[in-house]
Design an enzyme around this catalytic site. Structure first.
Site, PDB file in Angstrom:
ATOM      1  N   HIS A  16       0.825  -1.208   0.000  1.00 54.07           N
ATOM      2  CA  HIS A  16       0.000   0.000   0.000  1.00 54.07           C
ATOM      3  C   HIS A  16       0.863   1.264   0.000  1.00 54.07           C
ATOM      4  O   HIS A  16       0.673   2.165  -0.829  1.00 54.07           O
ATOM      5  CB  HIS A  16      -0.920  -0.001   1.215  1.00 54.07           C
ATOM      6  CG  HIS A  16      -1.862   1.155   1.232  1.00 54.07           C
ATOM      7  ND1 HIS A  16      -3.055   1.149   0.549  1.00 54.07           N
ATOM      8  CD2 HIS A  16      -1.779   2.382   1.822  1.00 54.07           C
ATOM      9  CE1 HIS A  16      -3.663   2.316   0.728  1.00 54.07           C
ATOM     10  NE2 HIS A  16      -2.910   3.078   1.493  1.00 54.07           N
TER      11      HIS A  16
ATOM     12  N   HIS B 115       3.046   6.093  -1.782  1.00 57.94           N
ATOM     13  CA  HIS B 115       3.696   7.249  -1.151  1.00 57.94           C
ATOM     14  C   HIS B 115       5.219   7.171  -1.242  1.00 57.94           C
ATOM     15  O   HIS B 115       5.919   7.559  -0.317  1.00 57.94           O
ATOM     16  CB  HIS B 115       3.280   7.349   0.325  1.00 57.94           C
ATOM     17  CG  HIS B 115       1.810   7.553   0.510  1.00 57.94           C
ATOM     18  ND1 HIS B 115       1.196   8.756   0.234  1.00 57.94           N
ATOM     19  CD2 HIS B 115       0.832   6.721   0.917  1.00 57.94           C
ATOM     20  CE1 HIS B 115      -0.103   8.646   0.468  1.00 57.94           C
ATOM     21  NE2 HIS B 115      -0.352   7.418   0.885  1.00 57.94           N
TER      22      HIS B 115
ATOM     23  N   LYS C  69      -4.820   9.521  -8.508  1.00 59.45           N
ATOM     24  CA  LYS C  69      -4.446   9.851  -7.128  1.00 59.45           C
ATOM     25  C   LYS C  69      -4.682  11.354  -6.990  1.00 59.45           C
ATOM     26  O   LYS C  69      -3.849  12.170  -7.396  1.00 59.45           O
ATOM     27  CB  LYS C  69      -2.972   9.500  -6.863  1.00 59.45           C
ATOM     28  CG  LYS C  69      -2.511   9.773  -5.434  1.00 59.45           C
ATOM     29  CD  LYS C  69      -3.026   8.748  -4.451  1.00 59.45           C
ATOM     30  CE  LYS C  69      -2.533   9.027  -3.034  1.00 59.45           C
ATOM     31  NZ  LYS C  69      -3.063   8.094  -2.048  1.00 59.45           N
TER      32      LYS C  69
END
Length: 281
Positions: free
Chosen positions: A156, A172, A218
């Protein structure tokens, strides 16, 4: 600042000072911020604030360093769509362990480990510590709406996932962003700011941005840029284990940052990322 934040800030400063593999902006890499991203997102958006890629240059010799090499080998081990069960092959499991083996030897992870042992949050034995890290980051769990294990903290946060094929969740990490952009899978849409956040700076190591990946969007993501995999791994593990709060405020180097860290069943990392509050003057 509350006391524990001050203690954690001192520790994060130490991690930062010892991140020997961090890249230097303008020397080891260059980014091009271009314009501010629009508020509304669509794949072929007219609001695209950036006509060019985010990364204009990265010295890829850096990627030959042991932790970078081990990290990059993990990025292609995942099925990005949530709801698709992950199958972990023995080879992939070995790559996960190799990555942990390489990062626990780094100064940043040694500092984090020492602190966690002192706080009785991690075992002193290195093998047991790596087992703890494996569980937090690599053990699979079922993300919302899925009945089968289809996600992990590592996937993730560092690799990125898609939900329903249209929305990008997680993602990220700047290395994955750079590599995917180079392959043509990422369309950088511009930087994100709101009324309270500082203007991004091409020579600073944190930014918020908007991008599309494959067929997903995103709308706003926040990432460190140019830091080593071990710095992020150490920082996020520290926040996960030492703070019950899902937002931890730390000050280090030039930055006031909130580290968002969502727990999944208290056993795994759900998501974690930095939010730049302000630059320290």
């Amino acid at each position: 600042m509350i006391e524990s934040d001050r203690e954690l800030s001192g520790l994060v400063q130490k991690l930062w000072d010892n991140d020997v593999n961090r890249l230097k902006p303008g020397k080891d890499y260059r980014i091009s911020l271009q314009g501010k991203a629009g508020d509304v997102m669509a794949i072929n958006d007219d609001n695209d604030g950036a006509g060019y890629p985010l990364f204009t240059f990265v010295d890829e010799n850096i990627f030959k360093k042991e932790t970078f090499l081990a990290f990059i080998s993990l990025l292609d081990n995942y099925e990005s769509d949530t709801g698709e069960p992950e199958i972990v092959t023995p080879e992939e499991e070995a790559e996960n362990h190799k990555f942990l083996d390489s990062i626990v030897q780094t100064p940043t992870m040694k500092i984090a480990h020492k602190y966690l042992v002192e706080k009785h949050l991690s075992p002193e034995n290195e093998k047991e510590f790596k087992q703890q890290l494996y569980k937090i980051w690599f053990e699979l769990y079922a993300r919302r709406g899925s009945s089968r294990p289809d996600s992990s903290g590592f996937e993730h946060v560092f690799v990125g996932e898609t939900r329903g094929g249209r929305t990008v969740i997680g993602f990220h990490n700047w290395i994955q962003l750079y590599l995917q952009e180079k392959l043509g899978h990422i369309d950088y849409k511009g930087y994100s700011v709101n009324a309270n956040s500082p203007q991004p700076d091409e020579n600073k190591h944190i930014m918020a941005l908007q991008f599309s990946w494959k067929n997903g969007i995103k709308p706003k993501g926040s990432i460190f840029i140019g830091v080593s995999p071990e710095f992020e791994f150490a920082l996020y593990t520290l926040c996960f284990l030492s703070s019950p709060n899902e937002r931890v405020k730390v000050q280090f180097s030039l930055y006031d940052v909130e580290i968002v860290c969502h727990h999944y069943n208290q056993k795994h990392i759900g998501t974690t990322y930095p939010v730049l509050v302000k630059y320290q003057s």
